[in-house]
Enzyme design. Structure first.
Site, PDB file in Angstrom:
ATOM      1  N   ARG A 102       0.821  -1.213   0.000  1.00 28.46           N
ATOM      2  CA  ARG A 102       0.000   0.000   0.000  1.00 28.46           C
ATOM      3  C   ARG A 102       0.857   1.265   0.000  1.00 28.46           C
ATOM      4  O   ARG A 102       0.479   2.280  -0.594  1.00 28.46           O
ATOM      5  CB  ARG A 102      -0.949  -0.008   1.203  1.00 28.46           C
ATOM      6  CG  ARG A 102      -2.092  -1.001   1.037  1.00 28.46           C
ATOM      7  CD  ARG A 102      -3.011  -1.032   2.231  1.00 28.46           C
ATOM      8  NE  ARG A 102      -4.188  -1.848   1.962  1.00 28.46           N
ATOM      9  CZ  ARG A 102      -5.108  -2.177   2.860  1.00 28.46           C
ATOM     10  NH1 ARG A 102      -4.981  -1.729   4.103  1.00 28.46           N
ATOM     11  NH2 ARG A 102      -6.142  -2.924   2.528  1.00 28.46           N
ATOM     12  N   LYS A 111     -21.350 -17.841   0.012  1.00 27.62           N
ATOM     13  CA  LYS A 111     -22.765 -17.681   0.307  1.00 27.62           C
ATOM     14  C   LYS A 111     -23.465 -16.660  -0.586  1.00 27.62           C
ATOM     15  O   LYS A 111     -22.962 -15.564  -0.795  1.00 27.62           O
ATOM     16  CB  LYS A 111     -22.942 -17.263   1.776  1.00 27.62           C
ATOM     17  CG  LYS A 111     -22.457 -18.306   2.772  1.00 27.62           C
ATOM     18  CD  LYS A 111     -22.691 -17.836   4.207  1.00 27.62           C
ATOM     19  CE  LYS A 111     -22.268 -18.904   5.211  1.00 27.62           C
ATOM     20  NZ  LYS A 111     -22.515 -18.459   6.608  1.00 27.62           N
ATOM     21  N   GLY A 132     -10.533  -9.563  -1.697  1.00 29.03           N
ATOM     22  CA  GLY A 132      -9.396 -10.248  -1.085  1.00 29.03           C
ATOM     23  C   GLY A 132      -9.121 -11.632  -1.638  1.00 29.03           C
ATOM     24  O   GLY A 132      -8.000 -11.939  -2.058  1.00 29.03           O
ATOM     25  N   GLY A 157     -13.660  -3.657   0.561  1.00 33.01           N
ATOM     26  CA  GLY A 157     -15.041  -3.248   0.773  1.00 33.01           C
ATOM     27  C   GLY A 157     -15.525  -2.198  -0.207  1.00 33.01           C
ATOM     28  O   GLY A 157     -16.671  -2.243  -0.663  1.00 33.01           O
TER      29      GLY A 157
END
Length: 399
Positions: A36, A197, A354, A377
């Site tokens: 990063r 899921k 990820g 996110g």
């Protein structure tokens, strides 16, 4: 999407408050992965080349508005200096006297790192008073932290509305890539969505079937869709209580003209471990005492045909249990086919999340995709069609 870029701004002699992502892993006060940090170098260099003074704003960990010594950005300074190839001054506060003195002492080309913005309650509350205190330090605001753009925080949203604002180089690359994938994409567009899921990706699936021409579903999610079609999946991971929802998604996709692709053959095993004995069977012939752990070779071949007939690919999630062989085969093969088409100039490929980044690295093709987002996110919320406060503020600044 229209937004200001660094080149659109007059930075000569200006103090440029630059929001970056320095939330890096550390051990005993030393940075263990500089990825990063390395990614902010182009933005810092662009500001310096334009004659600006670079003041870095960042968060580190989750101190919840309190000063936590183990979350001080002071431990990042050495790694920053190495990446930038110059000295970096550190201000032990993000606002107030220490910050003002550090900024006042700057010359063009200098870099100052302010203390963790999350040491202040006003940061996560998007408090206007705190944002104004930050704004008072600078002349121009640059946001280079797409990974934090889904948070309406003082340093990501409010600050952009108080100063002339632009996107940094990394933010610019993210926004251009995402626009190319779902905004102003060249059609046909295919999306690959994997993961365990359906329940965690309902918003994502609902948005994509209105935006893409083909939707490839893999991983445990695919098992739930097979169940929804009346196919038995043995001991496989599946959300049987989500079958009605899966059927609704299938019906909605038919209405929007999106073709959903499910596995036609699967790799099954009786235990979930590396090197477990496995066999490939038709998707509707899963033995009752086995579990589906990967898509089969015929499925991969069909996915390859879809890729070949599309111009744009967006990918989030693996096709199987990619962490352990041999159940990484489908993800590896499909990723390698996407990489090949990208290298040949036939496909624009954008991936994020990820597990996705890990899977593409494992397949050895991360460098061949058009763009890989590490934003987590923020990338997922963008795929879900949600407005990202940090991005919206930049777009508003352009108007």
């Amino acid at each position: 999407m229209r937004f200001n870029r660094i080149e659109d701004m007059d930075l000569d002699g200006k103090v440029v408050l630059t929001r970056v992502d320095l939330n890096v892993p550390t051990e005993n006060g030393h940075v263990t992965d500089t990825t990063r940090i390395d990614k902010i170098v182009p933005t810092v260099n662009a500001i310096r080349d334009a004659g600006g003074k670079v003041v870095l704003l960042a968060h580190f960990g989750r101190p919840k508005g309190q000063r936590v010594d183990s979350m001080s950005l002071s431990q990042i300074v050495s790694a920053l200096e190495t990446a930038l190839g110059q000295s970096v001054s550190f201000a032990e506060e993000a606002v107030g006297g220490p910050a003002k003195r550090a900024v006042a002492a700057m010359a063009p080309g200098d870099v100052v790192l302010l203390e963790n913005t999350r040491f202040y309650e006003g940061e996560e509350k998007n408090d206007q008073t705190f944002a104004a205190s930050l704004a008072a330090l600078g002349d121009v605001y640059v946001n280079d932290a797409f990974s934090a753009a889904h948070r309406a925080h003082a340093s990501t949203e409010a600050l952009a509305r108080l100063l002339p604002s632009a996107a940094g180089k990394l933010m610019e690359a993210e926004l251009d890539a995402l626009d190319a994938a779902l905004g102003d994409a060249v059609r046909p567009v295919v999306a690959v969505v994997g993961g365990a899921k359906v329940s965690t990706k309902l918003d994502l699936l609902s948005n994509l079937i209105e935006k893409v021409d083909h939707l490839v579903i893999g991983g445990g999610m695919a098992n739930t869709f097979l169940v929804a079609k009346g196919i038995e999946v043995g001991n496989s991971l599946a959300e049987r209580d989500m079958a009605d929802t899966a059927r609704d998604i299938i019906a909605k996709a038919a209405d929007t003209g999106c073709t959903i692709h499910l596995p036609v053959d699967v790799v099954v095993a009786r235990e979930f471990k590396a090197g477990a004995a496995s066999e490939t069977v038709a998707a509707d012939a899963c033995p009752a005492d086995t579990m589906i752990l990967d898509a089969g070779p015929q499925t991969v071949e069909e996915i390859g045909k879809v890729f070949a007939n599309c111009r744009t690919l967006i990918w989030n999630g693996p096709l199987g249990a990619f962490e352990i062989p041999p159940f990484d085969a489908a993800t590896n093969a499909a990723a390698q086919e996407a990489a090949k088409l990208t290298r040949e100039g036939k496909l624009t490929s954008v991936a994020g999340g990820g597990d996705t980044v890990a899977a593409l690295n494992k397949a050895g093709v991360a460098g061949d995709f058009t763009f890989i987002s590490t934003a987590g996110g923020a990338f997922l919320e963008w795929m879900e069609g949600k407005d990202l406060p940090g991005v919206a503020a930049l777009a508003d600044a352009r108007q």
